[in-house]
Scaffold this motif. Structure first.
Motif, PDB file in Angstrom:
ATOM      1  N   ALA A 105       0.827  -1.207   0.000  1.00 21.10           N
ATOM      2  CA  ALA A 105       0.000   0.000   0.000  1.00 21.10           C
ATOM      3  C   ALA A 105       0.861   1.256   0.000  1.00 21.10           C
ATOM      4  N   ILE A 362      -4.277   5.452   7.534  1.00 24.99           N
ATOM      5  CA  ILE A 362      -3.813   5.086   6.188  1.00 24.99           C
ATOM      6  C   ILE A 362      -4.489   5.893   5.087  1.00 24.99           C
ATOM      7  N   PHE A 365      -2.204   7.224   2.291  1.00 28.75           N
ATOM      8  CA  PHE A 365      -1.537   6.318   1.365  1.00 28.75           C
ATOM      9  C   PHE A 365      -2.294   6.337   0.035  1.00 28.75           C
ATOM     10  N   SER A 367      -4.352   5.379  -3.311  1.00 36.08           N
ATOM     11  CA  SER A 367      -5.418   4.397  -3.543  1.00 36.08           C
ATOM     12  C   SER A 367      -4.861   3.197  -4.302  1.00 36.08           C
ATOM     13  N   HIS A 371      -4.433  -0.942  -0.359  1.00 41.77           N
ATOM     14  CA  HIS A 371      -5.034   0.057   0.522  1.00 41.77           C
ATOM     15  C   HIS A 371      -6.474  -0.323   0.856  1.00 41.77           C
TER      16      HIS A 371
END
Length: 384
Positions: A105, A362, A365, A367, A371
């Motif tokens: 991710a 998260i 982060f 996409s 994720h």
């Protein structure tokens, strides 16, 4: 490093005090089967989540052969050994999978060093990160085996002969040490001082957390009035969350991500772990009436919150009413008293809080499928 991916870590071991030490093990099987199945496809094959039948080393096969001597006894190591051969549909291995998902991710860092360029990524994950995921599971498995040691002071003839129980304890110590030694060897081979420090500190946290969890005697389990939810979270993080949180952080370090990204990964692992422990503690109170005996820890989150809500005096009265002979407790009766108050709903709310904090950590982060998988795992904590 010998590859030892063990379903052993998924087996819910119970000692004579009925202390459930499984983790990520009590959620709805069908839901978790789908979550894990989808996630495994994202991190790529081969992964460590295949059947151990294909991955057993000669050393562990030898251990399993010796454990056969415990057949007919109630030593916890026997249940653990069954996990070497049989997969458990209700217990899914998650720590290594989360580390792999976190690694993918986050992706490669903008500050990629020459040593990372030389590594061939597989499904967007560096080999060192895959090794870290393996090390994380090995450490968890080693501690699970060690925690299955029987207290011989509580030994009963119905458990097995004293000689067999002593042999089982010896095997638990040696097997756990073997797994931990392999993990430490692999950790050194990562050649990253900060990662070694992180995972070593997680091992120290595990030891400290388990020490605080273990009561000195059976009666101590009902004498925990000083434990608050703050204390509970501190202890559960040490024994259940530190390894995952620091492994997620270490995965970011191996990819040379900045401290901010490392901190976010750490928070995800921390809140996910606490959320799942809360979910696990809730399970005995979610089940409908059945012929199976009900049991739960008097130090579990719903009990602690219930005690804080009703007060010490009423709690002791309820506890006394639930006692049958001596210190024996009718857990079905005690559960009925607890379900009348708001301790369970408060635990659910706290579970949702940790789920939302994991999701929040998260959100920055990029996409991706990985994720989304991390989000699905975090949301699954609220499935009661």
């Amino acid at each position: 490093m010998t590859v030892i991916w063990s379903r052993l870590s998924c087996i819910g071991l119970l000692n004579r005090g009925q202390r459930n030490i499984s983790f990520f093990s009590n959620t709805t099987p069908s839901n978790w089967n789908k979550v894990v199945s989808d996630a495994e496809k994202i991190v790529g094959y081969p992964t460590s989540f295949m059947s151990l039948r294909c991955l057993l080393s000669d050393e562990l096969s030898n251990v399993a052969m010796h454990v056969r001597k415990l057949v007919g006894t109630k030593h916890p190591l026997l249940n653990t050994a069954r996990g070497f051969v049989y997969d458990s549909r209700n217990n899914l291995q998650m720590r290594g999978l989360v580390v792999l998902l976190m690694s993918k991710a986050a992706g490669p860092s903008q500050h990629t060093s020459s040593d990372l360029v030389s590594q061939d990524m597989v499904s967007g994950i560096y080999p060192s990160q895959r090794n870290l995921a393996e090390i994380t599971e090995l450490i968890h498995t080693a501690f699970l085996v060690h925690r299955g040691i029987v207290n011989l002071k509580e030994w009963a003839n119905s458990d097995g002969t004293l000689k067999d129980m002593q042999f089982g304890n010896k095997m638990a110590v040696l097997s756990g040490d073997f797994l931990l030694a392999n993990a430490c060897t692999g950790l050194a081979q990562l050649n990253n001082t900060k990662v070694v420090e992180l995972i070593s500190s997680a091992i120290g946290d595990l030891v400290q957390g388990i020490y605080h969890e273990m009561p000195n005697n059976v009666e101590d389990k009902s004498l925990t009035d000083d434990i608050t939810m703050v204390t509970w979270e501190e202890q559960m993080f040490l024994s259940h969350g530190a390894l995952l949180a620091k492994s997620c952080q270490a995965a970011m370090e191996l990819a040379k991500h900045e401290k901010d990204a490392q901190g976010l990964a750490y928070k995800y692992g921390k809140h996910l772990s606490l959320g799942y422990k809360l979910n696990s503690d809730l399970q005995p109170f979610m089940k409908s009436s059945s012929a199976d005996p009900v049991t739960f820890g008097l130090n579990s989150a719903p009990v602690i919150l219930h005690r804080q809500i009703v007060g010490q005096e009423k709690w002791h009265h309820q506890l006394q009413q639930a006692k049958t002979i001596g210190t024996q407790i009718d857990y079905t009766k005690l559960r009925s008293s607890i379900k009348l108050e708001d301790g369970i709903t408060s635990t659910m709310d706290l579970c949702r809080y940790h789920s939302s904090k994991a999701l929040e950590s998260i959100q920055f982060f990029p996409s991706s499928e990985a994720h989304s998988a991390l989000e699905n795992i975090a949301r699954a904590v609220t499935k009661f």
